[in-house]
Design an enzyme around this catalytic site. Sequence first.
Site, short mmCIF file in Angstrom:
data_model
loop_
_atom_site.label_atom_id
_atom_site.label_comp_id
_atom_site.label_asym_id
_atom_site.label_seq_id
_atom_site.Cartn_x
_atom_site.Cartn_y
_atom_site.Cartn_z
N TYR A 182 -19.26 -3.62 -8.95
CA TYR A 182 -18.93 -2.68 -10.02
C TYR A 182 -19.39 -3.18 -11.39
O TYR A 182 -19.53 -2.38 -12.32
CB TYR A 182 -17.42 -2.43 -10.09
N HIS A 213 -17.13 -5.86 1.11
CA HIS A 213 -17.31 -4.51 0.54
C HIS A 213 -17.98 -3.55 1.53
O HIS A 213 -17.57 -2.39 1.65
CB HIS A 213 -18.15 -4.62 -0.74
N LEU A 265 -10.27 12.22 -3.79
CA LEU A 265 -10.43 13.61 -4.23
C LEU A 265 -11.78 14.18 -3.83
O LEU A 265 -12.22 15.20 -4.37
CB LEU A 265 -10.24 13.70 -5.75
N ILE A 323 -6.44 4.81 -3.90
CA ILE A 323 -6.88 4.21 -5.16
C ILE A 323 -7.77 5.17 -5.96
O ILE A 323 -8.97 4.95 -6.11
CB ILE A 323 -7.62 2.87 -4.92
N LYS A 372 -9.58 6.96 -9.10
CA LYS A 372 -10.07 6.52 -10.41
C LYS A 372 -9.78 7.62 -11.42
O LYS A 372 -9.93 8.81 -11.12
CB LYS A 372 -11.58 6.26 -10.36
N SER A 385 -1.10 12.00 -14.20
CA SER A 385 -1.06 13.04 -13.18
C SER A 385 -1.14 12.44 -11.78
O SER A 385 -0.40 12.84 -10.87
CB SER A 385 -2.21 14.03 -13.40
N ASN A 386 -2.01 11.46 -11.61
CA ASN A 386 -2.15 10.82 -10.30
C ASN A 386 -0.88 10.08 -9.90
O ASN A 386 -0.47 10.10 -8.74
CB ASN A 386 -3.34 9.86 -10.30
#
Length: 275
Positions: free
Chosen positions: A48, A106, A186, A225, A227, A236-237
């Site tokens: 990342y 990963h 999502l 998890i 983002k 909201s999450n």
Amino acid sequence: MSERIDTPLISIPRLGYGTWRLSGAEGQAAVESALSLGYRALDTAEMYGNEAEVGAGLKASGLPRGEVFVTSKVWWTHLGPEEIRAHCEASLERLGTDYLDLYLIHWPAAGMDLPRVMGDMARLRKEGLARAIGVANFPPGLLKRAIETGVPIATNQVEYHALLSQDRLLEITRPNGIVLTAYSPLGQGRLASDPKLLAIAERHGVSAAQVALAWLLRQDGVAVIPKAARPESQRSNLEALSLAQRLTEADIAEIDALPKDQRFVKPDFAPDWSA
């Protein structure tokens, strides 16, 4: 519903904060915001390129290190002999911490020496660099082989959302005390505008994104998890945790009936998911 999932190895927060594509000053600010709102799990990776920002955000939060669950990952091209430890130490330095709560492979590398790789990961735990280790993007067959090495695995982190089934993996993870951690929960934003989820959301006075997260959060042995860069989305999450307890059986049946064959993360080096 508990906000943590207890495994034989470690207790993992059910809802964490994903940091993919969050970098620079804005990335650090997003991490600080998430922690101030109540997130207690941060997910990053060497690939990342934001471990320094995540570490700076954690430090700036003022929270004791032991209160925040930190996950990072070693990239699939760094699984050679003596490489894993060196890359783990580099991640620790960038994050500004002495240990990781969870360190993952990963992606699997084609032709990797799986017993040796798992043994190298296990040594990180033995030596205190990581409290627990795990994998990411392992298909069912490979996950079974990893389990057969005898190295305790805390999680398999994979793409999982209301448009993609992971039943085959869950049939392996649940009886083995392994958490399935859902990234892209999502569907890379697509579920926020799905008509079925919007209809369910309207009935509950929430958003479709919250419904999508709640569907995952209510499942046994599943951590999530998402983002979110903006504080409003982060909050909201978090609220999806309470919504998970309010979804009805009818709501769940509607979501279960959605097509479950849409995979959006498909890099050239991905494994054969049918294996």
